[in-house]
Design a protein around this motif. Structure first.
Motif, PDB file in Angstrom:
ATOM      1  N   ILE A 125       7.121  -6.024  10.943  1.00 55.67           N
ATOM      2  CA  ILE A 125       7.569  -7.143  10.086  1.00 55.67           C
ATOM      3  C   ILE A 125       6.468  -7.500   9.088  1.00 55.67           C
ATOM      4  N   LEU A 126       6.043  -6.488   8.355  1.00 51.53           N
ATOM      5  CA  LEU A 126       4.961  -6.678   7.393  1.00 51.53           C
ATOM      6  C   LEU A 126       5.352  -6.298   5.965  1.00 51.53           C
ATOM      7  N   ILE A 127       6.642  -6.032   5.749  1.00 53.75           N
ATOM      8  CA  ILE A 127       7.065  -5.750   4.377  1.00 53.75           C
ATOM      9  C   ILE A 127       6.894  -7.016   3.546  1.00 53.75           C
ATOM     10  N   LYS A 128       6.172  -6.901   2.454  1.00 52.87           N
ATOM     11  CA  LYS A 128       5.918  -8.055   1.584  1.00 52.87           C
ATOM     12  C   LYS A 128       6.666  -7.865   0.266  1.00 52.87           C
TER      13      LYS A 128
ATOM     14  N   ARG B  39       0.826  -1.212   0.000  1.00 56.55           N
ATOM     15  CA  ARG B  39       0.000   0.000   0.000  1.00 56.55           C
ATOM     16  C   ARG B  39       0.862   1.266   0.000  1.00 56.55           C
ATOM     17  N   ILE B  40       1.832   1.261  -0.864  1.00 58.56           N
ATOM     18  CA  ILE B  40       2.724   2.406  -1.016  1.00 58.56           C
ATOM     19  C   ILE B  40       2.172   3.304  -2.113  1.00 58.56           C
ATOM     20  N   PRO B  41       2.125   4.607  -1.895  1.00 60.93           N
ATOM     21  CA  PRO B  41       1.600   5.500  -2.940  1.00 60.93           C
ATOM     22  C   PRO B  41       2.396   5.364  -4.229  1.00 60.93           C
ATOM     23  N   ALA B  42       1.685   5.280  -5.329  1.00 61.70           N
ATOM     24  CA  ALA B  42       2.337   5.053  -6.622  1.00 61.70           C
ATOM     25  C   ALA B  42       3.125   6.267  -7.095  1.00 61.70           C
TER      26      ALA B  42
ATOM     27  N   ARG C  10       5.742   5.054   5.564  1.00 65.87           N
ATOM     28  CA  ARG C  10       4.989   3.819   5.347  1.00 65.87           C
ATOM     29  C   ARG C  10       5.900   2.599   5.475  1.00 65.87           C
ATOM     30  N   LEU C  11       7.088   2.675   4.905  1.00 66.24           N
ATOM     31  CA  LEU C  11       8.024   1.559   4.983  1.00 66.24           C
ATOM     32  C   LEU C  11       8.442   1.290   6.427  1.00 66.24           C
ATOM     33  N   ALA C  12       8.706   2.361   7.172  1.00 67.72           N
ATOM     34  CA  ALA C  12       9.109   2.206   8.573  1.00 67.72           C
ATOM     35  C   ALA C  12       8.001   1.543   9.379  1.00 67.72           C
TER      36      ALA C  12
ATOM     37  N   ALA D 263       9.320  11.227   1.867  1.00 66.25           N
ATOM     38  CA  ALA D 263       9.132  11.155   3.321  1.00 66.25           C
ATOM     39  C   ALA D 263       7.879  10.347   3.651  1.00 66.25           C
ATOM     40  N   ARG D 264       6.855  10.522   2.849  1.00 64.65           N
ATOM     41  CA  ARG D 264       5.607   9.781   3.058  1.00 64.65           C
ATOM     42  C   ARG D 264       5.825   8.285   2.811  1.00 64.65           C
TER      43      ARG D 264
END
Length: 225
Positions: free
Chosen positions: A92-95, A63-66, A84-86, A79-80
């Protein structure tokens, strides 16, 4: 003799009617089936993007802004994304879609970095998502004419040697006449390897393969990085 019509005139009218009906029928074209939606083509729910690279599967999964919002500064956009990544890393939800590696993920973060003293690609300044170009003219050094920023999508189709291209960028960044965007590049050998891995995620795949990228995604644990 068999009598077909009681008079010539009714028969004539009937022949005209039959001929007209046949003509109209021959001109009638069957209705085209409606074009399938993105979701129907890929069988992926709520997919907004038309792009089909592993990177796009990654942004969908997390769900990262395109791309930046209208009138949003690119630094604010990064920064946004970092926020989100942080958030995802902390839980531990980075897919990662199938085939995307830890190295490619680290390369993505280097790509986005604009103000770090190390591992700072500053690539996003000119190669902004989602097209990975700002559609502007830039000088590579003080003496060269301005050139349009090329998109970084589908470099494999254009047979770009990524390692060579990245080395050329790094050399240009060290030039005394380098523009500001280049002077902010701070990369080591490992960073270049990570960036190369990330750029390979920008090559398109077909709808079926794109769906598999998402369905076979795996969790990335970044707590030890």
């Amino acid at each position: 003799m068999i009598r077909i019509c009681t008079s010539i005139w009714p028969c004539f009218i009937g022949i005209i009617a039959l001929a007209t009906g046949a003509l109209i029928g021959s001109e009638t074209k069957p209705n085209k089936s409606p074009e399938k939606s993105i979701e129907q083509k890929t069988k992926i729910h709520r997919l907004d993007t038309q792009e089909r690279a592993p990177y796009d599967a990654f942004t969908y999964l997390n769900r990262i802004p395109a791309k930046a919002d209208e009138d949003e500064d690119i630094v604010d956009f990064t920064a946004r994304v970092y926020s989100r990544l942080a958030n995802q890393e902390g839980r531990i939800l980075i897919k990662l879609p199938q085939g995307m590696t830890r190295e490619a993920y680290l390369g993505y973060k280097i790509f986005l970095s604009t103000d770090a003293k190390v591992s700072n690609g500053n690539c996003v300044t000119c190669h902004a998502p989602d097209k990975f170009t700002d559609l502007k003219l830039h000088k590579l050094n003080g003496d060269s004419p301005p050139r349009p920023t090329p998109s970084l999508r589908n470099l494999a189709k254009r047979k770009v040697d990524l390692a060579k291209a990245l080395q050329a960028k790094l050399a240009a960044a060290k030039s005394p006449n380098a523009p500001k965007a280049y002077r902010n590049i701070h990369l080591n050998k490992m960073d270049l390897t990570h960036l190369e891995s990330f750029l390979k995620q920008l090559n398109d795949v077909d709808d079926k393969a794109f769906r598999e990228l998402i369905l076979n995604a795996k969790i990335l644990n970044t707590l030890l990085d």
